[in-house]
Design a protein around this motif. Structure first.
Motif, PDB file in Angstrom:
ATOM      1  N   ASP A  80       0.830  -1.216   0.000  1.00 52.12           N
ATOM      2  CA  ASP A  80       0.000   0.000   0.000  1.00 52.12           C
ATOM      3  C   ASP A  80       0.862   1.261   0.000  1.00 52.12           C
ATOM      4  O   ASP A  80       0.350   2.360  -0.232  1.00 52.12           O
ATOM      5  N   THR A  91      -1.742  -5.058  -4.440  1.00 52.14           N
ATOM      6  CA  THR A  91      -1.042  -4.675  -3.205  1.00 52.14           C
ATOM      7  C   THR A  91      -1.453  -5.616  -2.064  1.00 52.14           C
ATOM      8  O   THR A  91      -2.158  -5.216  -1.145  1.00 52.14           O
ATOM      9  N   GLU A  95       0.880  -1.141   4.407  1.00 50.80           N
ATOM     10  CA  GLU A  95       1.902  -0.091   4.459  1.00 50.80           C
ATOM     11  C   GLU A  95       3.215  -0.663   5.001  1.00 50.80           C
ATOM     12  O   GLU A  95       3.199  -1.516   5.887  1.00 50.80           O
TER      13      GLU A  95
END
Ligand code: FES
Length: 277
Positions: A80, A91, A95
């Motif tokens: 991400d 994805t 993160e």
């Protein structure tokens, strides 16, 4: 006439300082500039490692949305944290903290593939480890254990890193196909397309010229005449294999060139000359 020594050198004395060799105090009798090749090698490898490390952690200017240019250092981008459009394979990862490069999925394997490469082994054994630094130049190490224990025993896993490098070459090829993209959509070609595609082709050439690939193609056969297809692949890989060192260095250069070009275009420093679209 004295008999030639038949016993192995004693433990702790190897190479030109072994008991079975002539007692010459000098580390080498070579008078040419034998130190130039290892010096050039270590400078070249260091320059690549420094550049690749900085760029891998930058997280900037790695994707050109207009032309779908993605630098190989960030491919595949699957988290991400990747900028919109750069994730060609989705994805699946969330993160990532700043200390993890966005190209984390393949960078370690590519590093291991190159580190365990037969050519690079020769290069850094000589230039970094001085084992030995050149022919007929004494090495500083007292003992030689070869690639029989950690960490160097990992060198024997090179074949498996070759398989992963093959997958990465497919991914780079996919990125190259996507780079044939016009600003307003559809088919387009720019200087970036040529650079990215050229890099992918050379990465294939380097990967297929691998000694493991040559063995996979034609190794363990009792006679070639019974295996014409494998023989054909073996002869083609063998031709490439004679240029393995050249391809090893060329692809380091094209990787840097490709990344640097994408960075300049993505950052707006230069615009991409277009041939089509
Ligand atoms: Fe160099 Fe396999 S021997 S990549």
């Amino acid at each position: 006439m004295s008999a030639a020594p038949t016993s192995a050198p004693e433990t702790g004395s190897t190479g030109v300082f072994s008991k079975s060799r002539a007692a010459i105090a000098a580390r080498t009798l070579r008078t040419d500039r034998w130190w130039v090749p290892p010096l050039v090698t270590v400078l070249g490898l260091a320059a690549f490692i420094i550049y690749a490390t900085i760029r891998s952690f930058m997280r900037d200017d790695y994707w050109v949305p207009d032309y779908h240019y993605l630098t190989p250092f960030y491919s595949p981008c699957i988290s991400d944290s990747c900028v919109a459009g750069s994730s060609h394979f989705g994805t699946p990862v969330g993160e990532l903290p700043a200390w993890i490069p966005l190209g984390f999925l393949v960078l370690p394997f590519l590093l291991l593939f190159r580190l365990t490469c037969y050519y690079y082994r020769k290069a850094y054994y000589r230039a970094v480890w001085f084992s030995p630094p050149a022919c007929a130049v004494a090495e500083p190490h007292a003992k030689y254990t070869g690639e029989t224990r950690l960490p160097l025993i990992i060198q024997n896993a090179h074949r498996y890193f070759f398989y992963i490098a093959g997958i990465v070459a497919v991914i780079n090829t996919y990125d190259a196909v996507l780079s044939f993209h016009a600003k307003d959509g559809g088919f387009g070609i720019g200087l970036g397309t040529i650079i990215i595609t050229g890099n992918a082709i050379l990465l294939w050439a380097y990967t297929l010229s691998c000694h493991s690939c040559r063995h996979i193609a034609g190794g363990r056969l009792k006679n070639f005449s019974a295996h014409p297809v494998r023989y054909w692949f073996w002869t083609q890989v063998s031709k490439l294999n004679t240029r393995h060192m050249l391809l090893a260095w060329t692809t380091l250069g094209t990787l840097v060139l490709t990344d640097f070009y994408v960075m300049l275009v993505a950052g707006g420093t230069i615009s991409d000359p277009r041939i089509l679209g």
